[in-house]
Motif scaffolding. Structure first.
Motif, PDB file in Angstrom:
ATOM      1  N   THR A   1       5.915   7.165   4.477  1.00 55.87           N
ATOM      2  CA  THR A   1       5.645   7.703   3.139  1.00 55.87           C
ATOM      3  C   THR A   1       4.142   7.580   2.855  1.00 55.87           C
ATOM      4  N   GLY A   2       3.629   8.546   2.080  1.00 55.82           N
ATOM      5  CA  GLY A   2       2.189   8.540   1.790  1.00 55.82           C
ATOM      6  C   GLY A   2       1.398   8.784   3.058  1.00 55.82           C
ATOM      7  N   ALA A   3       1.816   9.811   3.815  1.00 55.61           N
ATOM      8  CA  ALA A   3       1.264  10.003   5.163  1.00 55.61           C
ATOM      9  C   ALA A   3       0.106  10.995   5.206  1.00 55.61           C
TER      10      ALA A   3
ATOM     11  N   LEU B   1       8.989  16.486   2.178  1.00 54.87           N
ATOM     12  CA  LEU B   1       8.412  16.455   0.834  1.00 54.87           C
ATOM     13  C   LEU B   1       9.159  15.446  -0.010  1.00 54.87           C
ATOM     14  N   LEU B   2       8.444  14.451  -0.505  1.00 56.07           N
ATOM     15  CA  LEU B   2       9.059  13.493  -1.434  1.00 56.07           C
ATOM     16  C   LEU B   2       7.992  12.842  -2.294  1.00 56.07           C
ATOM     17  N   ASP B   3       8.367  12.617  -3.549  1.00 59.20           N
ATOM     18  CA  ASP B   3       7.486  11.918  -4.495  1.00 59.20           C
ATOM     19  C   ASP B   3       8.188  10.608  -4.828  1.00 59.20           C
ATOM     20  N   VAL B   4       7.609   9.506  -4.379  1.00 54.53           N
ATOM     21  CA  VAL B   4       8.312   8.227  -4.565  1.00 54.53           C
ATOM     22  C   VAL B   4       8.377   7.801  -6.034  1.00 54.53           C
TER      23      VAL B   4
ATOM     24  N   ALA C   1       3.503   4.552   0.914  1.00 55.10           N
ATOM     25  CA  ALA C   1       2.968   5.128  -0.337  1.00 55.10           C
ATOM     26  C   ALA C   1       2.858   4.007  -1.360  1.00 55.10           C
ATOM     27  N   GLY C   2       1.828   4.066  -2.182  1.00 57.71           N
ATOM     28  CA  GLY C   2       1.697   3.008  -3.176  1.00 57.71           C
ATOM     29  C   GLY C   2       0.259   2.860  -3.579  1.00 57.71           C
ATOM     30  N   GLY C   3      -0.016   1.759  -4.223  1.00 62.16           N
ATOM     31  CA  GLY C   3      -1.375   1.508  -4.685  1.00 62.16           C
ATOM     32  C   GLY C   3      -1.357   0.978  -6.103  1.00 62.16           C
ATOM     33  N   THR C   4      -2.443   1.234  -6.797  1.00 59.08           N
ATOM     34  CA  THR C   4      -2.620   0.560  -8.084  1.00 59.08           C
ATOM     35  C   THR C   4      -2.083   1.355  -9.284  1.00 59.08           C
TER      36      THR C   4
ATOM     37  N   ALA D   1       4.640  -1.761   3.203  1.00 57.21           N
ATOM     38  CA  ALA D   1       3.204  -2.055   3.082  1.00 57.21           C
ATOM     39  C   ALA D   1       2.990  -3.042   1.936  1.00 57.21           C
ATOM     40  N   GLY D   2       2.987  -4.313   2.278  1.00 58.40           N
ATOM     41  CA  GLY D   2       2.774  -5.354   1.271  1.00 58.40           C
ATOM     42  C   GLY D   2       1.293  -5.566   1.024  1.00 58.40           C
ATOM     43  N   SER D   3       1.017  -6.620   0.283  1.00 56.61           N
ATOM     44  CA  SER D   3      -0.387  -6.943  -0.008  1.00 56.61           C
ATOM     45  C   SER D   3      -0.546  -8.458  -0.144  1.00 56.61           C
TER      46      SER D   3
ATOM     47  N   GLY E   1      -4.020  -5.410   4.935  1.00 58.77           N
ATOM     48  CA  GLY E   1      -5.242  -6.198   4.718  1.00 58.77           C
ATOM     49  C   GLY E   1      -6.269  -5.409   3.926  1.00 58.77           C
ATOM     50  N   GLY E   2      -7.349  -6.079   3.570  1.00 61.00           N
ATOM     51  CA  GLY E   2      -8.414  -5.416   2.807  1.00 61.00           C
ATOM     52  C   GLY E   2      -8.978  -4.271   3.630  1.00 61.00           C
ATOM     53  N   THR E   3      -8.722  -3.044   3.196  1.00 62.24           N
ATOM     54  CA  THR E   3      -9.043  -1.878   4.022  1.00 62.24           C
ATOM     55  C   THR E   3      -9.964  -0.931   3.275  1.00 62.24           C
TER      56      THR E   3
ATOM     57  N   THR F   1     -10.161   4.190   2.276  1.00 60.17           N
ATOM     58  CA  THR F   1      -8.963   4.869   1.768  1.00 60.17           C
ATOM     59  C   THR F   1      -9.222   5.240   0.305  1.00 60.17           C
ATOM     60  N   ASN F   2      -8.242   5.920  -0.313  1.00 61.02           N
ATOM     61  CA  ASN F   2      -8.404   6.289  -1.727  1.00 61.02           C
ATOM     62  C   ASN F   2      -7.769   5.259  -2.655  1.00 61.02           C
ATOM     63  N   GLY F   3      -7.357   4.131  -2.084  1.00 60.37           N
ATOM     64  CA  GLY F   3      -6.541   3.160  -2.791  1.00 60.37           C
ATOM     65  C   GLY F   3      -7.095   2.615  -4.101  1.00 60.37           C
ATOM     66  N   PHE F   4      -8.417   2.617  -4.273  1.00 58.31           N
ATOM     67  CA  PHE F   4      -8.958   2.010  -5.492  1.00 58.31           C
ATOM     68  C   PHE F   4      -9.495   3.056  -6.475  1.00 58.31           C
ATOM     69  N   ASP F   5      -9.262   4.331  -6.181  1.00 58.55           N
ATOM     70  CA  ASP F   5      -9.903   5.404  -6.949  1.00 58.55           C
ATOM     71  C   ASP F   5      -9.571   5.404  -8.437  1.00 58.55           C
TER      72      ASP F   5
ATOM     73  N   ARG G   1      -2.187  -2.758  12.054  1.00 66.54           N
ATOM     74  CA  ARG G   1      -1.244  -3.835  11.697  1.00 66.54           C
ATOM     75  C   ARG G   1       0.190  -3.289  11.593  1.00 66.54           C
ATOM     76  N   TYR G   2       0.339  -2.107  10.990  1.00 66.59           N
ATOM     77  CA  TYR G   2       1.691  -1.511  10.912  1.00 66.59           C
ATOM     78  C   TYR G   2       2.243  -1.302  12.330  1.00 66.59           C
ATOM     79  N   VAL G   3       1.393  -0.719  13.181  1.00 63.74           N
ATOM     80  CA  VAL G   3       1.862  -0.381  14.532  1.00 63.74           C
ATOM     81  C   VAL G   3       2.209  -1.667  15.296  1.00 63.74           C
TER      82      VAL G   3
HETATM   83  N1  LIG Z   1      -6.377  -0.291   1.063  1.00 64.57           N
HETATM   84  C1  LIG Z   1      -6.127  -1.589   0.953  1.00 64.57           C
HETATM   85  O1  LIG Z   1      -7.064  -2.414   0.936  1.00 64.57           O
HETATM   86  C2  LIG Z   1      -4.712  -2.095   0.868  1.00 64.57           C
HETATM   87  C3  LIG Z   1      -4.481  -3.473   0.934  1.00 64.57           C
HETATM   88  C4  LIG Z   1      -3.193  -3.961   0.868  1.00 64.57           C
HETATM   89  C5  LIG Z   1      -2.137  -3.075   0.728  1.00 64.57           C
HETATM   90  N2  LIG Z   1      -2.371  -1.734   0.650  1.00 64.57           N
HETATM   91  C6  LIG Z   1      -1.216  -0.825   0.505  1.00 64.57           C
HETATM   92  O2  LIG Z   1      -1.263   0.144   1.544  1.00 64.57           O
HETATM   93  C7  LIG Z   1      -0.647   1.339   1.097  1.00 64.57           C
HETATM   94  C8  LIG Z   1      -1.546   2.526   1.398  1.00 64.57           C
HETATM   95  O3  LIG Z   1      -2.767   2.355   0.695  1.00 64.57           O
HETATM   96  P1  LIG Z   1      -4.077   3.233   0.959  1.00 64.57           P
HETATM   97  O4  LIG Z   1      -5.217   2.326   0.697  1.00 64.57           O
HETATM   98  O5  LIG Z   1      -3.970   3.954   2.245  1.00 64.57           O
HETATM   99  O6  LIG Z   1      -3.998   4.255  -0.258  1.00 64.57           O
HETATM  100  P2  LIG Z   1      -4.444   5.775  -0.396  1.00 64.57           P
HETATM  101  O7  LIG Z   1      -5.602   6.109   0.469  1.00 64.57           O
HETATM  102  O8  LIG Z   1      -4.535   6.010  -1.881  1.00 64.57           O
HETATM  103  O9  LIG Z   1      -3.185   6.575   0.157  1.00 64.57           O
HETATM  104  C9  LIG Z   1      -1.962   6.530  -0.542  1.00 64.57           C
HETATM  105  C10 LIG Z   1      -1.008   7.552   0.027  1.00 64.57           C
HETATM  106  O10 LIG Z   1       0.198   7.457  -0.738  1.00 64.57           O
HETATM  107  C11 LIG Z   1       0.478   8.739  -1.285  1.00 64.57           C
HETATM  108  N3  LIG Z   1       1.163   8.668  -2.570  1.00 64.57           N
HETATM  109  C12 LIG Z   1       0.682   8.174  -3.737  1.00 64.57           C
HETATM  110  N4  LIG Z   1       1.608   8.337  -4.693  1.00 64.57           N
HETATM  111  C13 LIG Z   1       2.673   8.931  -4.106  1.00 64.57           C
HETATM  112  C14 LIG Z   1       3.934   9.371  -4.569  1.00 64.57           C
HETATM  113  N5  LIG Z   1       4.276   9.222  -5.844  1.00 64.57           N
HETATM  114  N6  LIG Z   1       4.792   9.928  -3.707  1.00 64.57           N
HETATM  115  C15 LIG Z   1       4.461  10.102  -2.400  1.00 64.57           C
HETATM  116  N7  LIG Z   1       3.276   9.731  -1.900  1.00 64.57           N
HETATM  117  C16 LIG Z   1       2.397   9.153  -2.750  1.00 64.57           C
HETATM  118  C17 LIG Z   1      -0.875   9.416  -1.435  1.00 64.57           C
HETATM  119  O11 LIG Z   1      -0.694  10.804  -1.555  1.00 64.57           O
HETATM  120  P3  LIG Z   1      -1.614  11.720  -2.545  1.00 64.57           P
HETATM  121  O12 LIG Z   1      -2.783  12.135  -1.705  1.00 64.57           O
HETATM  122  O13 LIG Z   1      -0.690  12.845  -2.916  1.00 64.57           O
HETATM  123  O14 LIG Z   1      -2.019  10.865  -3.717  1.00 64.57           O
HETATM  124  C18 LIG Z   1      -1.531   8.990  -0.137  1.00 64.57           C
HETATM  125  O15 LIG Z   1      -1.052   9.759   0.936  1.00 64.57           O
HETATM  126  C19 LIG Z   1      -0.335   1.141  -0.383  1.00 64.57           C
HETATM  127  O16 LIG Z   1       1.009   0.798  -0.533  1.00 64.57           O
HETATM  128  C20 LIG Z   1      -1.235  -0.011  -0.782  1.00 64.57           C
HETATM  129  O17 LIG Z   1      -0.714  -0.738  -1.876  1.00 64.57           O
HETATM  130  C21 LIG Z   1      -3.634  -1.211   0.727  1.00 64.57           C
END
Ligand SMILES: NC(=O)c1ccc[n+]([C@@H]2O[C@H](COP(=O)([O-])OP(=O)(O)OC[C@H]3O[C@@H](n4cnc5c(N)ncnc54)[C@H](OP(=O)(O)O)[C@@H]3O)[C@@H](O)[C@H]2O)c1
Length: 307
Positions: A10-12, A63-66, A90-93, A137-139, A211-213, A216-220, A253-255
């Motif tokens: 998910t979130g691929a 296609l899925l929206d979590v 899929a996930g984030g803040t 995908a924990g944290s 881990g702290g990565t 990505t778009n995770g903090f946007d 780490r996932y792999v």
């Molecule tokens: N980056 C870090 O430092 C870190 C650390 C610990 C854990 N994590 C965890 O790792 C995971 C991935 O994080 P990332 O940093 O790779 O984030 P990211 O770059 O924001 O990517 C998130 C992915 O999830 C998708 N997504 C978001 N909302 C969704 C929804 N409602 N339904 C389906 N897909 C959705 C996004 O799709 P769109 O493009 O459509 O938004 C994107 O493909 C998260 O669960 C995060 O909590 C990240």
């Protein structure tokens, strides 16, 4: 790994999920990678890039929206064949309003990190569509990251009600630090996964933090100062101090966890205390709540009351 030939992520289409899809496709034993994405446009762009990057035409879009349980149910009802592993990435803040409620009455940050994945796994289990492994995908936030100003979630009694209150927005408000809400929902998910492992002993359920990565778009969507700290300052300076690593390292780490059964079902693996990067280790000795089976089952009961 030989028994894992097909994987749904998910979130691929971006970040860690997309990089994981790329790494898996470079593994010769993998025959199919399903890209679970909410936007067809972004999914198609990712698929095209992944085929070009890997030289393998093994990707398919799901296609899925979590955040929309109905869309997850529809996606599962359209699945034609079982998959060996599911990576709940899929996930984030939680977007611009992490504590605002969805139409289902849970916080956005809970919906994106937990609810849709609970529905996905339940629906797939009901239809016998998973043969081997579920990764979440924990944290490190789930047990606190003091060096980054993220407090350990302050559980009162870890009752079903306490987990319900977290999910439905009674514990956190718009004024709360989004990282506190994030830590609590990631903790709820890790506990749910451990409970699921005991209830489904024929499958592996493992929580692993990337881990702290950076990159990505995770903090946007975080408030300005947090984004500045985690994305801009963090993305540049933290790797220099070993506080963040590349998306390649995070996705590996996932792999690694997927392919190595030394990472036990029911476990939560993430960085050592003191650094969100480096080797992954068992998190249970760091935070006793994680290993508490009553807490795990309470979290599981709560997340199921909300689907
Ligand atoms: N980056 C870090 O430092 C870190 C650390 C610990 C854990 N994590 C965890 O790792 C995971 C991935 O994080 P990332 O940093 O790779 O984030 P990211 O770059 O924001 O990517 C998130 C992915 O999830 C998708 N997504 C978001 N909302 C969704 C929804 N409602 N339904 C389906 N897909 C959705 C996004 O799709 P769109 O493009 O459509 O938004 C994107 O493909 C998260 O669960 C995060 O909590 C990240």
């Amino acid at each position: 790994m030989e028994n894992i030939k097909s994987v749904l992520i998910t979130g691929a289409n971006a970040g860690l999920g997309r990089e994981c899809a790329r790494q898996l496709a470079l593994t010769s034993t993998i025959e199919k990678v399903y890209l679970g994405c909410r936007s067809r446009e972004k999914a198609e762009a990712a698929l095209t890039a992944l085929v070009a990057d890997t030289g393998r035409n093994i990707f398919e879009i799901v296609l899925l929206d979590v955040m929309d349980p109905g869309s997850v149910r529809t996606a599962v009802s359209n699945m034609k064949a079982p998959v060996d592993a599911v990576i709940l990435n899929a996930g984030g803040t939680g977007g611009r309003h992490p504590t605002a409620l969805t139409p289902q009455g849970v916080m956005n940050i809970y919906a994106v990190n937990v609810q849709g994945h609970v529905v996905l796994i339940d629906e797939m289990l009901n239809r016998q569509l998973i043969t081997s492994t579920v990764l979440y995908a924990g944290s490190e936030a789930a047990r606190g990251i003091p060096k980054m100003g993220v407090a350990r979630p302050a559980l009162k009694d870890a009752s079903v009600n306490e987990f319900l209150n977290i999910a439905v927005g009674r514990t956190f408000t718009a004024k709360s630090d989004p990282m506190d809400a994030y830590a609590s929902v990631k903790l709820t998910a890790a506990l749910w996964m451990s409970s699921m492992a005991r209830k489904n002993p024929y499958l592996r359920f493992v929580t692993v933090s990337p881990g702290g990565t950076t990159g990505t778009n995770g903090f946007d969507d975080m408030p300005f100062l947090k984004k500045l700290m985690f994305k801009h300052i963090g993305g540049v300076l933290m790797p220099l101090f070993g506080m963040m690593h590349s998306v390649e390292t995070g996705a590996k780490r996932y792999v690694d966890v997927l392919t190595n059964t030394k990472f036990k079902s029911g476990g939560f693996y993430a960085s050592k205390e003191g650094s969100p990067t480096g080797k992954i280790v068992d998190q249970f000795p760091m935070f006793a709540a994680l290993a508490n089976e009553e807490f795990q089952d309470n979290a599981n009961q709560a997340v199921h009351q909300l689907v």
